[in-house]
Design an enzyme around this catalytic site. Structure first.
Site, PDB file in Angstrom:
ATOM      1  N   SER A 241       0.823  -1.211   0.000  1.00 26.06           N
ATOM      2  CA  SER A 241       0.000   0.000   0.000  1.00 26.06           C
ATOM      3  C   SER A 241       0.860   1.265   0.000  1.00 26.06           C
ATOM      4  O   SER A 241       0.604   2.217  -0.754  1.00 26.06           O
ATOM      5  CB  SER A 241      -0.962   0.003   1.193  1.00 26.06           C
ATOM      6  OG  SER A 241      -0.261  -0.155   2.404  1.00 26.06           O
ATOM      7  N   HIS A 271      -2.571  -8.589   1.969  1.00 19.71           N
ATOM      8  CA  HIS A 271      -2.146  -7.355   2.654  1.00 19.71           C
ATOM      9  C   HIS A 271      -3.258  -6.954   3.644  1.00 19.71           C
ATOM     10  O   HIS A 271      -3.597  -7.730   4.530  1.00 19.71           O
ATOM     11  CB  HIS A 271      -1.828  -6.305   1.588  1.00 19.71           C
ATOM     12  CG  HIS A 271      -1.154  -5.065   2.086  1.00 19.71           C
ATOM     13  ND1 HIS A 271      -0.550  -4.962   3.309  1.00 19.71           N
ATOM     14  CD2 HIS A 271      -0.982  -3.840   1.496  1.00 19.71           C
ATOM     15  CE1 HIS A 271      -0.039  -3.746   3.462  1.00 19.71           C
ATOM     16  NE2 HIS A 271      -0.296  -3.049   2.375  1.00 19.71           N
ATOM     17  N   HIS A 317       5.007 -13.008   7.315  1.00 20.85           N
ATOM     18  CA  HIS A 317       5.294 -11.628   6.931  1.00 20.85           C
ATOM     19  C   HIS A 317       6.416 -11.579   5.900  1.00 20.85           C
ATOM     20  O   HIS A 317       7.283 -12.459   5.897  1.00 20.85           O
ATOM     21  CB  HIS A 317       5.687 -10.792   8.152  1.00 20.85           C
ATOM     22  CG  HIS A 317       5.500  -9.323   7.929  1.00 20.85           C
ATOM     23  ND1 HIS A 317       6.495  -8.530   7.393  1.00 20.85           N
ATOM     24  CD2 HIS A 317       4.425  -8.514   8.119  1.00 20.85           C
ATOM     25  CE1 HIS A 317       6.033  -7.299   7.280  1.00 20.85           C
ATOM     26  NE2 HIS A 317       4.791  -7.245   7.703  1.00 20.85           N
ATOM     27  N   ARG A 326       3.014  -4.810  16.752  1.00 21.02           N
ATOM     28  CA  ARG A 326       1.675  -4.210  16.610  1.00 21.02           C
ATOM     29  C   ARG A 326       0.608  -5.222  17.035  1.00 21.02           C
ATOM     30  O   ARG A 326      -0.443  -4.860  17.540  1.00 21.02           O
ATOM     31  CB  ARG A 326       1.449  -3.773  15.151  1.00 21.02           C
ATOM     32  CG  ARG A 326       2.465  -2.758  14.654  1.00 21.02           C
ATOM     33  CD  ARG A 326       2.350  -2.526  13.163  1.00 21.02           C
ATOM     34  NE  ARG A 326       2.572  -3.734  12.393  1.00 21.02           N
ATOM     35  CZ  ARG A 326       2.382  -3.852  11.081  1.00 21.02           C
ATOM     36  NH1 ARG A 326       1.947  -2.806  10.396  1.00 21.02           N
ATOM     37  NH2 ARG A 326       2.606  -4.989  10.450  1.00 21.02           N
ATOM     38  N   ASP A 372      -2.528  -8.244  11.609  1.00 23.31           N
ATOM     39  CA  ASP A 372      -3.911  -8.563  11.253  1.00 23.31           C
ATOM     40  C   ASP A 372      -4.494  -9.754  12.022  1.00 23.31           C
ATOM     41  O   ASP A 372      -5.677 -10.051  11.886  1.00 23.31           O
ATOM     42  CB  ASP A 372      -3.994  -8.861   9.749  1.00 23.31           C
ATOM     43  CG  ASP A 372      -3.580  -7.661   8.921  1.00 23.31           C
ATOM     44  OD1 ASP A 372      -4.046  -6.556   9.236  1.00 23.31           O
ATOM     45  OD2 ASP A 372      -2.790  -7.823   7.974  1.00 23.31           O
TER      46      ASP A 372
END
Ligand code: HAX
Length: 439
Positions: A241, A271, A317, A326, A372
């Protein structure tokens, strides 16, 4: 305006550094490109340049030099809140210094001044097919505002040195409107509401978003919204992105065109869409086992999923080789607030089981969870259960990082991107020539 003044003050030094690199050290070798790197999707090739953030495979993201934990600790907090003001994060990303509370509030005030959704944007959204994915609506809404781009309107009158000022204007207008757009899409698509949403200048970015989403626990959800937008903001420049935004921006497309490109890349299941996929994967496990599965059941469920040829969303990843910080930040947020929530317990069980299975399978370079793997669980807890909206929320956060990069790319005159391609035959020839050389 504070961001404008600060960038203007920093620019001469930055420009001198870039000039010295380009002119005096142009032949210095940074890396050599390998065939595997070309075929493998440009993985690991050091060919992008940013000072906004960097990702270390063994540590995770640093935003302007700060780890996720350091960022959350260092930034000024919203009143009565444990999570930082999003305006402070934007100041950090754009200026490169930790802001005072006053400076963070100045950015918040700047957003409040600009947070108004043009009527035609809502009209465009209402005209879209009912089954359009929220990411399609989001990208359309951003494109629908392109007519207002200061950059596009003043392009012919600007010298190159002034591009960044128009880029900053567009970035502030765009980021100011994103919570309105995201909440409007949510309320329109899932509740049929068409009424214009109003931004309350007395509330911060996160609190405004929580109010406009109309969730029950607005205070709790505002805390989550701030955390969510901050941790999703940037992940250096090579992710799809951010790279899409950078690439489009490098042609001097304005921030609206470029951010729409960014969103279109974010919408892919490998993604940003992985957050909705990941929650779907957890919910499906809960449904299949009529409640929380046992560890063994989840183990088998994971293997069955892999054997059907699909990836386990939220794991693995392109760069990271450890648990994504995160992910950890969200896990800690959830454990401190709702430790007994069954989906959280399932996400924690997955944290034990999935990496074991991925290691046994032996394909993924990293079996660890990424950002995610848990974000949907937190949204679900606060009642945002229409999980196709999750990638839109990711996009609101991502805008903060990619626009900071966009402003600085224009400020430092980064050129149009144009990597060189090779043919398969050329690679084969090179390989043959190298093999023919004596060892
Ligand atoms: N489940 C199953 N297989 C996986 C896997 C996973 N979670 N992660 C990697 N693999 C597989 C790859 O598909 C690849 O298989 P093939 O050799 O058959 O093509 C192999 O392991 C090697 O892949 P890799 O080098 O470890 O990973 P890549 O850099 O190619 O891909 C991805 C990185 C994130 C796309 C990958 O790990 C993946 O598909 N994960 C699941 C989807 C996901 O969570 N995406 C979000 C990532 C974070 C992000 O961008 N958030 O927005």
């Amino acid at each position: 305006m504070i961001l404008h003044e600060k960038i203007e003050a920093q620019l001469p030094d930055w420009r001198a550094r870039v000039h010295a690199l380009a002119k005096e050290h142009t032949d210095a070798v940074i890396d050599t490109v390998k065939v595997g790197e070309i075929i493998g999707g440009m993985r690991d090739i050091k060919s992008l340049w940013t000072d906004i953030s960097s990702v270390d495979p063994g540590e995770g993201i640093r935003l302007r030099g700060l780890t996720v934990n350091e960022t959350l600790k260092a930034l000024p907090k919203a009143r009565g809140s444990k999570t930082p003001l999003v305006g402070g994060l934007y100041y950090l990303l754009v200026i490169g210094e930790t802001p005072t509370k006053e400076q963070a509030l100045e950015v918040e005030a700047e957003w409040a001044k600009r947070a108004e959704l043009p009527d035609h944007v809502m009209k465009v959204l209402r005209a879209m097919p009912k089954d359009a994915h929220p990411m399609t609506l989001f990208s359309q809404a951003v494109l629908a505002m392109q007519n207002e781009s200061v950059f596009a309107k003043t392009y012919h009158e600007m010298k190159k040195d002034a591009y960044w000022e128009a880029a900053l204007e567009d970035s502030l207008n765009l980021t100011a409107r994103l919570p309105l757009i995201a909440a409007y899409i949510y309320r329109l698509k899932y509740f049929g509401e068409t009424k214009k949403l109003k931004y309350n200048p007395k509330l911060d970015y996160g609190a405004n978003f929580a109010r406009m989403m109309k969730v029950d626990d607005k205070k709790g959800y505002a805390e989550l919204a701030r955390l969510y937008f901050i941790i999703h903001s940037d992940h250096e420049s090579g992710n799809a992105s951010a790279h899409a935004m950078h690439l489009a921006g490098s042609t001097l497309s304005d921030a609206y065109y470029s951010f729409s490109a960014c969103l279109n890349a974010l919408a892919g299941p490998l993604h940003g869409l992985a957050n909705q996929e990941s929650l779907g994967w957890l919910l499906n496990a809960r449904k299949q086992f009529d409640g929380l599965p046992t560890r063994d059941e989840l183990y088998k469920y994971t293997w069955d999923h892999l054997n059907s040829g699909r990836v386990v969303p939220g794991y693995g990843h392109g760069v990271l080789r450890v648990i994504d910080p995160r992910f950890t930040a969200q896990l800690e947020f959830a454990k401190a607030r709702f430790p007994d929530f069954d989906l959280l317990r399932l996400a924690e069980m997955a944290l034990e089981v999935v990496p074991t299975v991925l290691k046994e399978q032996g394909k993924a370079k990293s079996p660890a969870p990424n950002v995610d793997a848990i974000s949907g669980t937190l949204q679900y807890f606060y009642g945002v259960r229409e999980f196709e909206i999750y990638t839109v929320l990711f996009g609101v956060g991502r805008a903060l990082g990619v626009t900071a990069n966009y402003i600085w790319a224009r400020a430092l005159g980064q050129p149009i991107e144009r990597p060189k391609s090779v043919t398969t035959a050329q690679m084969e020839d090179i390989v043959k020539q190298q093999q023919a050389q004596p060892a």
